[in-house]
Design a protein around this motif. Sequence first.
Motif, PDB file in Angstrom:
ATOM      1  N   ASN A  15     -65.387 -14.880 -27.357  1.00  9.85           N
ATOM      2  CA  ASN A  15     -66.126 -15.387 -26.190  1.00  9.85           C
ATOM      3  C   ASN A  15     -65.643 -14.714 -24.909  1.00  9.85           C
ATOM      4  O   ASN A  15     -66.444 -14.401 -24.015  1.00  9.85           O
ATOM      5  CB  ASN A  15     -66.003 -16.905 -26.078  1.00  9.85           C
ATOM      6  N   GLU A  16     -64.347 -14.484 -24.812  1.00 12.98           N
ATOM      7  CA  GLU A  16     -63.812 -13.788 -23.640  1.00 12.98           C
ATOM      8  C   GLU A  16     -64.293 -12.337 -23.619  1.00 12.98           C
ATOM      9  O   GLU A  16     -64.600 -11.798 -22.552  1.00 12.98           O
ATOM     10  CB  GLU A  16     -62.285 -13.852 -23.616  1.00 12.98           C
ATOM     11  N   ALA A  17     -64.388 -11.718 -24.780  1.00 13.38           N
ATOM     12  CA  ALA A  17     -64.924 -10.350 -24.859  1.00 13.38           C
ATOM     13  C   ALA A  17     -66.369 -10.319 -24.365  1.00 13.38           C
ATOM     14  O   ALA A  17     -66.775  -9.383 -23.662  1.00 13.38           O
ATOM     15  CB  ALA A  17     -64.830  -9.825 -26.291  1.00 13.38           C
ATOM     16  N   LYS A  18     -67.131 -11.330 -24.704  1.00  8.57           N
ATOM     17  CA  LYS A  18     -68.516 -11.417 -24.225  1.00  8.57           C
ATOM     18  C   LYS A  18     -68.553 -11.577 -22.705  1.00  8.57           C
ATOM     19  O   LYS A  18     -69.427 -11.012 -22.037  1.00  8.57           O
ATOM     20  CB  LYS A  18     -69.242 -12.572 -24.912  1.00  8.57           C
ATOM     21  N   ASN A  19     -67.610 -12.324 -22.147  1.00  9.39           N
ATOM     22  CA  ASN A  19     -67.512 -12.447 -20.691  1.00  9.39           C
ATOM     23  C   ASN A  19     -67.213 -11.088 -20.057  1.00  9.39           C
ATOM     24  O   ASN A  19     -67.778 -10.746 -19.008  1.00  9.39           O
ATOM     25  CB  ASN A  19     -66.417 -13.441 -20.289  1.00  9.39           C
ATOM     26  N   CYS A  20     -66.334 -10.324 -20.679  1.00 11.83           N
ATOM     27  CA  CYS A  20     -66.028  -8.973 -20.184  1.00 11.83           C
ATOM     28  C   CYS A  20     -67.286  -8.122 -20.173  1.00 11.83           C
ATOM     29  O   CYS A  20     -67.570  -7.432 -19.184  1.00 11.83           O
ATOM     30  CB  CYS A  20     -64.982  -8.299 -21.079  1.00 11.83           C
ATOM     31  N   TYR A  21     -68.020  -8.172 -21.253  1.00 11.69           N
ATOM     32  CA  TYR A  21     -69.253  -7.397 -21.362  1.00 11.69           C
ATOM     33  C   TYR A  21     -70.229  -7.767 -20.247  1.00 11.69           C
ATOM     34  O   TYR A  21     -70.801  -6.893 -19.601  1.00 11.69           O
ATOM     35  CB  TYR A  21     -69.889  -7.633 -22.736  1.00 11.69           C
ATOM     36  N   ARG A  23     -69.688  -8.819 -17.312  1.00 11.52           N
ATOM     37  CA  ARG A  23     -69.287  -8.353 -15.980  1.00 11.52           C
ATOM     38  C   ARG A  23     -69.094  -6.839 -15.916  1.00 11.52           C
ATOM     39  O   ARG A  23     -68.676  -6.311 -14.889  1.00 11.52           O
ATOM     40  CB  ARG A  23     -68.055  -9.095 -15.482  1.00 11.52           C
ATOM     41  N   GLY A  24     -69.366  -6.139 -17.029  1.00  3.90           N
ATOM     42  CA  GLY A  24     -69.327  -4.688 -17.036  1.00  3.90           C
ATOM     43  C   GLY A  24     -68.038  -4.054 -17.523  1.00  3.90           C
ATOM     44  O   GLY A  24     -67.875  -2.843 -17.452  1.00  3.90           O
ATOM     45  N   ASP A  25     -67.136  -4.861 -18.034  1.00  8.81           N
ATOM     46  CA  ASP A  25     -65.884  -4.337 -18.582  1.00  8.81           C
ATOM     47  C   ASP A  25     -66.006  -4.131 -20.084  1.00  8.81           C
ATOM     48  O   ASP A  25     -66.826  -4.769 -20.750  1.00  8.81           O
ATOM     49  CB  ASP A  25     -64.727  -5.313 -18.319  1.00  8.81           C
ATOM     50  N   LEU A  26     -65.142  -3.272 -20.607  1.00  2.23           N
ATOM     51  CA  LEU A  26     -65.066  -3.083 -22.046  1.00  2.23           C
ATOM     52  C   LEU A  26     -64.829  -4.439 -22.692  1.00  2.23           C
ATOM     53  O   LEU A  26     -63.905  -5.161 -22.303  1.00  2.23           O
ATOM     54  CB  LEU A  26     -63.925  -2.120 -22.384  1.00  2.23           C
ATOM     55  N   PRO A  27     -65.657  -4.835 -23.665  1.00  2.00           N
ATOM     56  CA  PRO A  27     -65.580  -6.190 -24.214  1.00  2.00           C
ATOM     57  C   PRO A  27     -64.437  -6.402 -25.202  1.00  2.00           C
ATOM     58  O   PRO A  27     -64.596  -6.300 -26.417  1.00  2.00           O
ATOM     59  CB  PRO A  27     -66.940  -6.369 -24.892  1.00  2.00           C
ATOM     60  N   VAL A  28     -63.279  -6.683 -24.650  1.00  2.00           N
ATOM     61  CA  VAL A  28     -62.109  -7.008 -25.456  1.00  2.00           C
ATOM     62  C   VAL A  28     -61.514  -8.291 -24.896  1.00  2.00           C
ATOM     63  O   VAL A  28     -61.244  -8.388 -23.698  1.00  2.00           O
ATOM     64  CB  VAL A  28     -61.057  -5.881 -25.438  1.00  2.00           C
ATOM     65  N   GLY A  29     -61.320  -9.260 -25.774  1.00  2.00           N
ATOM     66  CA  GLY A  29     -60.711 -10.524 -25.386  1.00  2.00           C
ATOM     67  C   GLY A  29     -59.431 -10.763 -26.159  1.00  2.00           C
ATOM     68  O   GLY A  29     -59.273 -10.273 -27.288  1.00  2.00           O
ATOM     69  N   ALA A  30     -58.511 -11.505 -25.570  1.00  2.00           N
ATOM     70  CA  ALA A  30     -57.231 -11.800 -26.213  1.00  2.00           C
ATOM     71  C   ALA A  30     -56.831 -13.248 -25.950  1.00  2.00           C
ATOM     72  O   ALA A  30     -57.126 -13.805 -24.889  1.00  2.00           O
ATOM     73  CB  ALA A  30     -56.152 -10.855 -25.697  1.00  2.00           C
ATOM     74  N   VAL A  31     -56.163 -13.820 -26.928  1.00  2.00           N
ATOM     75  CA  VAL A  31     -55.679 -15.200 -26.863  1.00  2.00           C
ATOM     76  C   VAL A  31     -54.238 -15.209 -27.342  1.00  2.00           C
ATOM     77  O   VAL A  31     -53.912 -14.552 -28.338  1.00  2.00           O
ATOM     78  CB  VAL A  31     -56.544 -16.127 -27.762  1.00  2.00           C
ATOM     79  N   LEU A  32     -53.383 -15.944 -26.657  1.00  2.00           N
ATOM     80  CA  LEU A  32     -51.999 -16.109 -27.068  1.00  2.00           C
ATOM     81  C   LEU A  32     -51.760 -17.553 -27.472  1.00  2.00           C
ATOM     82  O   LEU A  32     -52.175 -18.476 -26.748  1.00  2.00           O
ATOM     83  CB  LEU A  32     -51.039 -15.739 -25.933  1.00  2.00           C
TER      84      LEU A  32
END
Length: 167
Positions: A15-21, A23-32
């Motif tokens: 879902n965070e990767a989709k948020n990146c996409y 807004r125009g950023d490379l769609p990569v999301g990470a969770v810790l």
Amino acid sequence: MFSQIDKNFMELALNEAKNCYSRGDLPVGAVLTIDNDLEGIAGNCAKTNGNWTSHAENFLLNNVSWKLKDNKKGTARLYTTWEPCLMCLGASVLSRIDEIIYACPDPVGGIAKIDPKYLGDFYVTHWPNFREGLFKEESYNLLIQYMKENTKIWGNFLDKFVKNIIL
């Protein structure tokens, strides 16, 4: 191989990767997580903030480093939608991440398959375990869509990426 807990956390990363996409950023999301407790979420923001080291994993680890420093014995897991690069893996090792679970391999710049014995005892001692493939197709499709829309930057990489990924 993957638990429901793993799936839930990787969905957050996706879902965070989709948020990146969006807004125009490379769609990569990470969770810790530490001991399966959510500690932080971040996405790639290298394009929007102009800092090329702001990969999702690196950005996340910088933002929650104090939680990792205080972590005495809990299991720290990093979920990411794309196989970490050398910089992000180095940050993970230094942060004492126990395990990295990633969705889509990176056949051009991914580093998970490197053998730490060539890097020295510190890396052998602190090398994380890796698991690959959770939501692989979803992450791959999102990355491909982004790269196709940004061929000036990703054109050559896109060809190599498509040729080397097996779904």
